[in-house]
Design an enzyme around this catalytic site. Structure first.
Site, PDB file in Angstrom:
ATOM      1  CG  PHE A 138      -1.929   1.204   1.049  1.00  9.61           C
ATOM      2  CD1 PHE A 138      -3.088   1.058   0.309  1.00  9.61           C
ATOM      3  CD2 PHE A 138      -1.645   2.454   1.579  1.00  9.61           C
ATOM      4  CE1 PHE A 138      -3.963   2.131   0.116  1.00  9.61           C
ATOM      5  CE2 PHE A 138      -2.511   3.529   1.394  1.00  9.61           C
ATOM      6  CZ  PHE A 138      -3.673   3.365   0.661  1.00  9.61           C
ATOM      7  CG  ASP A 223       5.856   3.938   1.550  1.00  8.61           C
ATOM      8  OD1 ASP A 223       5.894   4.719   2.527  1.00  8.61           O
ATOM      9  OD2 ASP A 223       4.845   3.808   0.822  1.00  8.61           O
ATOM     10  CE  LYS A 252       0.090   6.629   6.703  1.00  8.42           C
ATOM     11  NZ  LYS A 252      -1.278   6.878   6.328  1.00  8.42           N
TER      12      LYS A 252
END
Ligand code: PLP
Length: 409
Positions: A138, A223, A252
């Site tokens: 993801f 990532d 984030k």
């Protein structure tokens, strides 16, 4: 029905199916709804709220900088961006950073950097560069990114997709070695797959991937939008394997739970491929984002939250393991990124999260089978103990129901 829910459902696109609670404010590890109920936030906005809600230092920085200078675009230098990117590089061991806003934008930036590096440095023929990705990945929701997702729902109805991506099983270094060919530019990987179901790869996986990439002159692109900045008990989850990525994506928590702030970081020779005009973002690297991002990093270090996430995370995991419910298939994670895989033949994970909320803990299932526990890193041992009681009680409630054959069939 509550008028806020009704209005949101009427006017807002139905690309989410929110839990029926209307949140109005948050402080530290807690959020409150408009009925006055308090919940412990076990999701932290998919790890964006690692420092807790409304951290006073971050709120003050946001207010002060907003009153000073908010957004000017990267057409001009500012007194905020240099210190922020320098500090991010220093903490992560990278040479340079390119600021963006969302995680998906940081990933897109990494893909562009890897492709241009492939053509201008590695010498791959024009338009032939390939990037290897993993099953269950993801990395966000842009067209390019969903194009290489293994999740049918993310892709269905949104093609055609860009070419040049090859998918291999996650956790399988042999598959990586087999997939590499002279046109391979990079390998994009999450050190722990978050949205994929909190999948922790075999020990030493990333270190072996790094060696394979290095031996074949392929860029290792990690990532760490979800796993970075202390979440797993190290600044970067890659550090558990002593790996220094060639390219790194952060997001984030970099925005301190207040703003979308992301960054692609890399070695000089990779970042050097970007020339003025190659890439950009109106809001990326704004003085406001930079000030909040820098303060978020300072809070992370001053409050020793990386170390805390490691210690409290191990304690949390051990206590969860002791619950020993027959409804649990497995428990896995690192630091404060933990998932409980439920036996969904007996217990639907969405219903489990609903009862958990009634017991005062807010979280969300991932992949329909896994309940995620990723509280703000500021959570204390006492608050973990309280959470364990609620989680154990929720399992007891479902065990009682499932023995009566009332759920899951
Ligand atoms: N990369 C990873 C590993 C993520 O977990 C996410 C979001 O969950 C993203 C990228 C995308 O981030 P954003 O939603 O900010 O675009």
């Amino acid at each position: 029905m509550n008028r806020f829910i009704e209005q949101e459902q009427h006017f807002c696109a139905h690309n989410y199916s929110p839990f029926h609670v209307v949140l109005t404010h948050g402080k530290g590890i807690y959020v409150w709804d408009n009925q006055g109920n308090r919940y412990l936030d076990m999701m932290s906005a998919y790890s964006a709220v690692s420092l807790g809600h409304a951290h006073p230092r971050l709120v003050k920085t946001l207010q002060d900088q907003a009153a000073q200078l908010g957004v000017v675009s990267r057409a001009f230098y500012t007194d905020q961006l240099g210190p922020f990117v320098a500090q991010t590089c220093q903490l992560t061991g990278m040479d340079m950073g390119l600021p963006m806003n969302t995680g998906a934008e940081a990933v897109e930036t990494a893909l562009k950097a890897a492709r241009k590096w492939a053509y201008t440095v590695k010498g791959i023929p024009k338009n032939k560069a390939e990037i290897i990705v993993c099953e269950g990945n993801f990395h966000g929701r842009t067209i390019a990114i969903i194009g290489f997702s293994s999740e049918d729902q993310y892709r269905n109805g949104f093609g055609p997709f860009p070419k040049g991506f090859i998918r291999i099983p996650y956790g399988d270094t042999h598959a990586l070695e087999q997939a590499i060919n002279p046109n391979t530019a990079g390998f994009l990987v999450e050190p722990i797959q978050g949205e994929g179901g909190i999948i922790v790869p075999p020990k030493g996986y990333l270190a072996r991937c790094a060696k394979i990439c290095h031996d074949h002159n392929v860029l290792l692109l990690c990532d760490e939008v979800q796993t970075g900045l202390g979440r797993t008990g190290q600044i970067l989850a890659s550090q558990h394997d002593s790996v220094q990525p060639d390219g790194l994506m952060l997001g984030k928590a970099l925005g301190g739970g207040l703003l979308p702030v992301s960054m692609f970081l890399a070695r000089y020779d990779i970042m050097d491929v970007f020339q003025p005009g190659d890439h950009g973002s109106t809001f990326g690297g704004s003085p406001l984002a930079a000030a909040v991002g820098l303060e978020a990093l300072n809070v992370l270090m001053d409050e020793r939250l990386v170390q805390k996430a490691g210690d409290i995370g191990s304690y949390f995991l051990n206590r969860l393991v002791q619950i020993r419910s027959p409804l649990i298939k497995s428990i896995r994670g690192k630091g404060l990124l933990i998932g409980i895989e439920l036996d969904t033949a007996q217990i639907p994970s969405k219903a489990f999260c609903e009862v958990l909320a009634q017991n005062g803990l807010l979280t969300k299932e991932t992949h329909e089978t896994v309940v995620r526990f990723a509280p703000p890193l500021i959570i204390t041992k006492q608050q973990i103990d309280w959470s364990i009681e609620q989680i154990a009680e929720t399992f007891r409630q479902f065990e009682h129901l499932s023995y009566k054959g009332a759920v899951g069939h």
